[in-house]
Write a protein that holds these residues in place. Sequence first.
Motif, PDB file in Angstrom:
ATOM      1  N   GLU A 123       0.830  -1.214   0.000  1.00 47.49           N
ATOM      2  CA  GLU A 123       0.000   0.000   0.000  1.00 47.49           C
ATOM      3  C   GLU A 123       0.861   1.260   0.000  1.00 47.49           C
ATOM      4  OE1 GLU A 123      -3.515   2.215   2.572  1.00 47.49           O
ATOM      5  OE2 GLU A 123      -2.992   0.141   3.021  1.00 47.49           O
ATOM      6  N   LYS A 124       0.491   2.195  -0.873  1.00 50.38           N
ATOM      7  CA  LYS A 124       1.204   3.463  -0.979  1.00 50.38           C
ATOM      8  C   LYS A 124       0.213   4.630  -0.971  1.00 50.38           C
ATOM      9  CE  LYS A 124       5.473   1.881  -1.472  1.00 50.38           C
ATOM     10  NZ  LYS A 124       5.223   0.451  -1.321  1.00 50.38           N
ATOM     11  N   SER A 125      -0.791   4.537  -0.111  1.00 49.19           N
ATOM     12  CA  SER A 125      -1.808   5.583  -0.032  1.00 49.19           C
ATOM     13  C   SER A 125      -1.187   6.902   0.428  1.00 49.19           C
ATOM     14  CB  SER A 125      -2.913   5.175   0.942  1.00 49.19           C
ATOM     15  OG  SER A 125      -3.581   4.027   0.479  1.00 49.19           O
ATOM     16  N   ALA A 126      -1.743   8.000  -0.092  1.00 48.72           N
ATOM     17  CA  ALA A 126      -1.355   9.359   0.303  1.00 48.72           C
ATOM     18  C   ALA A 126       0.106   9.670   0.006  1.00 48.72           C
ATOM     19  CB  ALA A 126      -1.653   9.609   1.774  1.00 48.72           C
ATOM     20  N   THR A 127       0.679   8.986  -0.983  1.00 48.04           N
ATOM     21  CA  THR A 127       2.054   9.308  -1.388  1.00 48.04           C
ATOM     22  C   THR A 127       2.081  10.394  -2.453  1.00 48.04           C
ATOM     23  OG1 THR A 127       1.976   7.480  -2.973  1.00 48.04           O
ATOM     24  CG2 THR A 127       3.014   7.042  -0.834  1.00 48.04           C
ATOM     25  N   SER A 128       0.919  10.821  -2.897  1.00 49.31           N
ATOM     26  CA  SER A 128       0.809  11.868  -3.906  1.00 49.31           C
ATOM     27  C   SER A 128       1.671  11.517  -5.115  1.00 49.31           C
ATOM     28  CB  SER A 128       1.172  13.227  -3.312  1.00 49.31           C
ATOM     29  OG  SER A 128       0.883  14.264  -4.225  1.00 49.31           O
ATOM     30  N   HIS A 129       2.497  12.482  -5.600  1.00 47.27           N
ATOM     31  CA  HIS A 129       3.245  12.281  -6.841  1.00 47.27           C
ATOM     32  C   HIS A 129       4.710  11.935  -6.568  1.00 47.27           C
ATOM     33  CE1 HIS A 129       2.788  13.547 -11.301  1.00 47.27           C
ATOM     34  NE2 HIS A 129       3.708  12.610 -11.193  1.00 47.27           N
ATOM     35  N   ALA A 130       4.982  11.334  -5.422  1.00 48.24           N
ATOM     36  CA  ALA A 130       6.357  10.976  -5.073  1.00 48.24           C
ATOM     37  C   ALA A 130       6.903   9.916  -6.028  1.00 48.24           C
ATOM     38  CB  ALA A 130       6.415  10.449  -3.644  1.00 48.24           C
ATOM     39  N   VAL A 131       8.230  10.008  -6.296  1.00 45.12           N
ATOM     40  CA  VAL A 131       8.912   8.980  -7.078  1.00 45.12           C
ATOM     41  C   VAL A 131      10.166   8.541  -6.318  1.00 45.12           C
ATOM     42  CG1 VAL A 131       8.072   9.779  -9.307  1.00 45.12           C
ATOM     43  CG2 VAL A 131      10.209  10.701  -8.408  1.00 45.12           C
ATOM     44  N   THR A 132      10.667   7.374  -6.676  1.00 44.50           N
ATOM     45  CA  THR A 132      11.834   6.799  -6.008  1.00 44.50           C
ATOM     46  C   THR A 132      13.095   7.189  -6.754  1.00 44.50           C
ATOM     47  OG1 THR A 132      10.505   4.926  -5.260  1.00 44.50           O
ATOM     48  CG2 THR A 132      12.899   4.651  -5.229  1.00 44.50           C
ATOM     49  N   LEU A 133      14.048   7.822  -6.047  1.00 40.91           N
ATOM     50  CA  LEU A 133      15.284   8.280  -6.681  1.00 40.91           C
ATOM     51  C   LEU A 133      16.542   7.663  -6.065  1.00 40.91           C
ATOM     52  CD1 LEU A 133      14.530  12.108  -7.033  1.00 40.91           C
ATOM     53  CD2 LEU A 133      14.298  10.345  -8.787  1.00 40.91           C
ATOM     54  N   ARG A 134      16.509   7.299  -4.803  1.00 38.54           N
ATOM     55  CA  ARG A 134      17.739   6.931  -4.100  1.00 38.54           C
ATOM     56  C   ARG A 134      17.869   5.444  -3.804  1.00 38.54           C
ATOM     57  NH1 ARG A 134      16.078  11.883  -2.546  1.00 38.54           N
ATOM     58  NH2 ARG A 134      17.608  13.566  -2.796  1.00 38.54           N
ATOM     59  N   SER A 135      17.046   4.643  -4.397  1.00 38.16           N
ATOM     60  CA  SER A 135      17.188   3.190  -4.267  1.00 38.16           C
ATOM     61  C   SER A 135      16.668   2.533  -5.540  1.00 38.16           C
ATOM     62  CB  SER A 135      16.422   2.661  -3.044  1.00 38.16           C
ATOM     63  OG  SER A 135      15.030   2.906  -3.188  1.00 38.16           O
TER      64      SER A 135
END
Length: 248
Positions: A37-49
């Motif tokens: 579940e990734k609720s309420a993460t808005s438009h976040a993206v993964t950059l450092r892993s």
Amino acid sequence: MKILVTNDDGINSEGLRLLALELEKYYEVYVVAPDSEKSATSHAVTLRSHLEIKKVKLEGLKNPSYSVSGTPADCVRIGLALLHEDVDLIFSGINRGYNAGGDIKYSGTVAACAEANLHNLPGVAVSAEFKDGSSDFKTAASFVPGIFQKYQDLVLAGPIVLNINVPKLPEEEIKGIKVCELGDLVHDRFRQEIISEEISHVFLKDRKMIDLKDGADQKLLSQGYITLTPIKYIYKDQALMDEFLQVK
């Protein structure tokens, strides 16, 4: 038509599977969704892993599905770049709980469609009311193809997000479908626990709906209507740019 389906409740969400199954009756469907579940993460993206992609089998679906150890926006980026470059649009959902009013700003469900817009693709976000401990994904899913087909030409004409919310009611009790504006932000109330002079912990206590605006999605949902709100994410306002350029 080729559709990429994602969500923010995770690859094992029943809302995701039922939406994909319903769409698969009419279109070629592929699923790329978060592994948890990734609720309420808005438009976040993964950059450092790194992101881990796994091929999974969802019951009843013809095509392979993929889980991604990232956010909904990550799933769209990965899905388009590595797996299904030639999709026509994105569907996101079915979310457990409304994405109405100002809440769309925090929604991973809606942000997945906004990410599609950045790739010049339209997106359709679908959410179902969470009430008495559950959502009726089956009823919500049954409405989606008909709604999309009715507005298909408008949806496919440009990179927009069509935000759909479905109340938790028996199908025969749903009053109809309304195209409407977004309502207001829900007010969150917090509880603070003092740990020491330097540290305190803050917890979300509850959410309080302010007076519902007539004609907006939150009000219509409370009256038993399915709501549709077309949204454009406009990142350039030429008129405002011109005003700034005129400043000497």
